[in-house]
Design a protein around this motif. Structure first.
Motif, PDB file in Angstrom:
ATOM      1  N   PRO A  95       0.767  -1.161  -0.034  1.00 21.61           N
ATOM      2  CA  PRO A  95       0.144   0.095   0.002  1.00 21.61           C
ATOM      3  C   PRO A  95       1.038   1.342  -0.054  1.00 21.61           C
ATOM      4  N   TYR A  96       2.295   1.116  -0.170  1.00 18.46           N
ATOM      5  CA  TYR A  96       3.092   2.110  -0.087  1.00 18.46           C
ATOM      6  C   TYR A  96       2.830   3.432  -0.820  1.00 18.46           C
ATOM      7  N   ARG A  97       2.956   3.002  -2.270  1.00 17.43           N
ATOM      8  CA  ARG A  97       2.650   4.034  -3.336  1.00 17.43           C
ATOM      9  C   ARG A  97       1.639   4.782  -2.982  1.00 17.43           C
ATOM     10  N   GLU A  98       0.115   4.295  -2.979  1.00 14.91           N
ATOM     11  CA  GLU A  98      -0.916   4.687  -2.875  1.00 14.91           C
ATOM     12  C   GLU A  98      -1.140   5.723  -1.459  1.00 14.91           C
ATOM     13  N   THR A  99      -0.341   5.242  -0.418  1.00 18.00           N
ATOM     14  CA  THR A  99      -0.356   6.029   0.577  1.00 18.00           C
ATOM     15  C   THR A  99       0.434   7.133   0.667  1.00 18.00           C
ATOM     16  N   LEU A 100       1.684   7.006   0.095  1.00 20.09           N
ATOM     17  CA  LEU A 100       2.452   8.169  -0.065  1.00 20.09           C
ATOM     18  C   LEU A 100       1.933   9.037  -1.269  1.00 20.09           C
ATOM     19  N   GLU A 101       1.068   8.705  -2.114  1.00 12.62           N
ATOM     20  CA  GLU A 101       0.570   9.864  -2.907  1.00 12.62           C
ATOM     21  C   GLU A 101      -0.511  10.634  -2.535  1.00 12.62           C
ATOM     22  N   ARG A 102      -1.526   9.790  -1.566  1.00 11.64           N
ATOM     23  CA  ARG A 102      -2.308  10.443  -0.842  1.00 11.64           C
ATOM     24  C   ARG A 102      -1.843  11.484   0.056  1.00 11.64           C
ATOM     25  N   TRP A 103      -0.761  11.332   0.551  1.00 13.03           N
ATOM     26  CA  TRP A 103      -0.062  12.323   1.461  1.00 13.03           C
ATOM     27  C   TRP A 103       0.477  13.347   0.802  1.00 13.03           C
ATOM     28  N   ALA A 104       0.885  13.358  -0.419  1.00 11.18           N
ATOM     29  CA  ALA A 104       1.171  14.351  -1.263  1.00 11.18           C
ATOM     30  C   ALA A 104       0.033  15.128  -1.712  1.00 11.18           C
ATOM     31  N   VAL A 105      -0.950  14.481  -2.057  1.00 14.21           N
ATOM     32  CA  VAL A 105      -2.198  15.218  -2.618  1.00 14.21           C
ATOM     33  C   VAL A 105      -2.766  16.074  -1.592  1.00 14.21           C
ATOM     34  N   ARG A 106      -2.562  15.528  -0.085  1.00 16.28           N
ATOM     35  CA  ARG A 106      -3.221  16.340   1.039  1.00 16.28           C
ATOM     36  C   ARG A 106      -2.172  17.493   1.322  1.00 16.28           C
ATOM     37  N   GLY A 107      -0.930  17.631   0.663  1.00 20.60           N
ATOM     38  CA  GLY A 107      -0.125  18.825   0.931  1.00 20.60           C
ATOM     39  C   GLY A 107       1.178  18.363   1.442  1.00 20.60           C
ATOM     40  N   GLN A 108       1.534  17.076   1.978  1.00 20.76           N
ATOM     41  CA  GLN A 108       2.626  16.775   2.534  1.00 20.76           C
ATOM     42  C   GLN A 108       3.813  16.595   1.381  1.00 20.76           C
ATOM     43  N   GLU A 109       4.712  17.419   1.226  1.00 23.64           N
ATOM     44  CA  GLU A 109       5.910  17.090   0.384  1.00 23.64           C
ATOM     45  C   GLU A 109       6.707  15.931   0.623  1.00 23.64           C
ATOM     46  N   VAL A 110       6.472  15.100  -0.416  1.00 21.45           N
ATOM     47  CA  VAL A 110       7.268  13.784  -0.295  1.00 21.45           C
ATOM     48  C   VAL A 110       8.529  13.710  -1.397  1.00 21.45           C
ATOM     49  N   LEU A 111       9.314  13.296  -1.019  1.00 19.97           N
ATOM     50  CA  LEU A 111      10.594  13.096  -1.822  1.00 19.97           C
ATOM     51  C   LEU A 111      11.001  11.615  -1.659  1.00 19.97           C
ATOM     52  N   ILE A 112      11.198  10.933  -2.806  1.00 19.51           N
ATOM     53  CA  ILE A 112      11.650   9.778  -2.825  1.00 19.51           C
ATOM     54  C   ILE A 112      12.999   9.431  -3.510  1.00 19.51           C
ATOM     55  N   PHE A 113      13.972   8.769  -3.088  1.00 21.96           N
ATOM     56  CA  PHE A 113      15.368   8.939  -3.327  1.00 21.96           C
ATOM     57  C   PHE A 113      15.673   7.273  -3.266  1.00 21.96           C
ATOM     58  N   ALA A 114      16.338   6.885  -4.634  1.00 16.15           N
ATOM     59  CA  ALA A 114      17.067   5.828  -4.536  1.00 16.15           C
ATOM     60  C   ALA A 114      18.429   6.312  -5.048  1.00 16.15           C
ATOM     61  N   GLY A 115      19.623   6.369  -4.174  1.00 19.72           N
ATOM     62  CA  GLY A 115      20.617   6.792  -4.177  1.00 19.72           C
ATOM     63  C   GLY A 115      20.726   8.148  -4.541  1.00 19.72           C
ATOM     64  N   ARG A 116      21.214   8.743  -5.834  1.00 22.27           N
ATOM     65  CA  ARG A 116      20.937   9.947  -6.303  1.00 22.27           C
ATOM     66  C   ARG A 116      19.815  10.505  -7.004  1.00 22.27           C
ATOM     67  N   ARG A 117      19.333   9.494  -7.476  1.00 28.05           N
ATOM     68  CA  ARG A 117      18.163   9.591  -8.472  1.00 28.05           C
ATOM     69  C   ARG A 117      16.852   9.924  -7.366  1.00 28.05           C
ATOM     70  N   GLY A 118      16.071  10.686  -7.940  1.00 27.46           N
ATOM     71  CA  GLY A 118      14.931  10.686  -6.867  1.00 27.46           C
ATOM     72  C   GLY A 118      13.417  11.295  -7.641  1.00 27.46           C
ATOM     73  N   LEU A 119      12.413  11.414  -7.065  1.00 25.65           N
ATOM     74  CA  LEU A 119      11.186  11.771  -7.372  1.00 25.65           C
ATOM     75  C   LEU A 119      10.388  12.577  -6.369  1.00 25.65           C
ATOM     76  N   ARG A 120       9.869  13.488  -6.945  1.00 24.84           N
ATOM     77  CA  ARG A 120       9.008  14.388  -5.879  1.00 24.84           C
ATOM     78  C   ARG A 120       7.541  14.233  -6.207  1.00 24.84           C
ATOM     79  N   LEU A 121       6.715  13.727  -5.345  1.00 23.44           N
ATOM     80  CA  LEU A 121       5.371  13.394  -5.452  1.00 23.44           C
ATOM     81  C   LEU A 121       4.407  14.940  -5.292  1.00 23.44           C
ATOM     82  N   ASN A 122       3.985  15.270  -6.313  1.00 25.21           N
ATOM     83  CA  ASN A 122       3.278  16.233  -6.386  1.00 25.21           C
ATOM     84  C   ASN A 122       1.780  16.353  -5.937  1.00 25.21           C
TER      85      ASN A 122
END
Length: 133
Positions: A95-122
């Protein structure tokens, strides 16, 4: 109350300046069955680190870093998700992706990293590519 137990993923993923330990490598003080063998004398950056799973009662055992393949911590109000390089896509599983995306939609800034590469969930459910220095 939660405890690290056999986890220690922070001892691998997080860099520790005081020990000249780079991010992504196991700390020389980590012991798989007992945790940190220098816990009482650990450096300030280790003392300051706060694992979101340990601090959040609402996150069940499935969110324990050694189980899910990533650890979470906060930095300046942002939620940082640090993926184990051996499992860089672990955050995408349910359920990780869905939960992290829900937090982002609610206004929590979520940054995901694997080493130096990453994503910001908007908040609009899109992602923005990031690169760590």
């Amino acid at each position: 109350m939660k405890d690290c137990g056999d986890c220690g993923l922070c001892c691998k993923l997080m860099g520790v300046t005081e020990l000249a330990k780079p991010a992504g490598r196991w700390c020389g003080h980590f012991r798989r069955t007992v945790g940190c063998d220098a816990y009482d004398a650990r450096p300030a950056s280790c003392r300051a680190f706060n694992c979101t799973w340990l601090l959040t009662d609402a996150l069940n055992e499935g969110w324990k870093p050694s189980v899910c393949g990533f650890l979470m911590h906060s930095d300046a109000g942002r939620l940082i998700v640090e993926c184990d390089p051996s499992r860089p896509q672990a955050w995408r599983a349910a359920p990780y992706r869905e939960t992290l995306e829900r937090w982002a939609v609610r206004g929590q800034e979520v940054l995901i990293f694997a080493g130096r590469r990453g994503l910001r969930l908007n908040p609009d459910a899109t992602t923005t590519a990031l690169r760590r220095r």
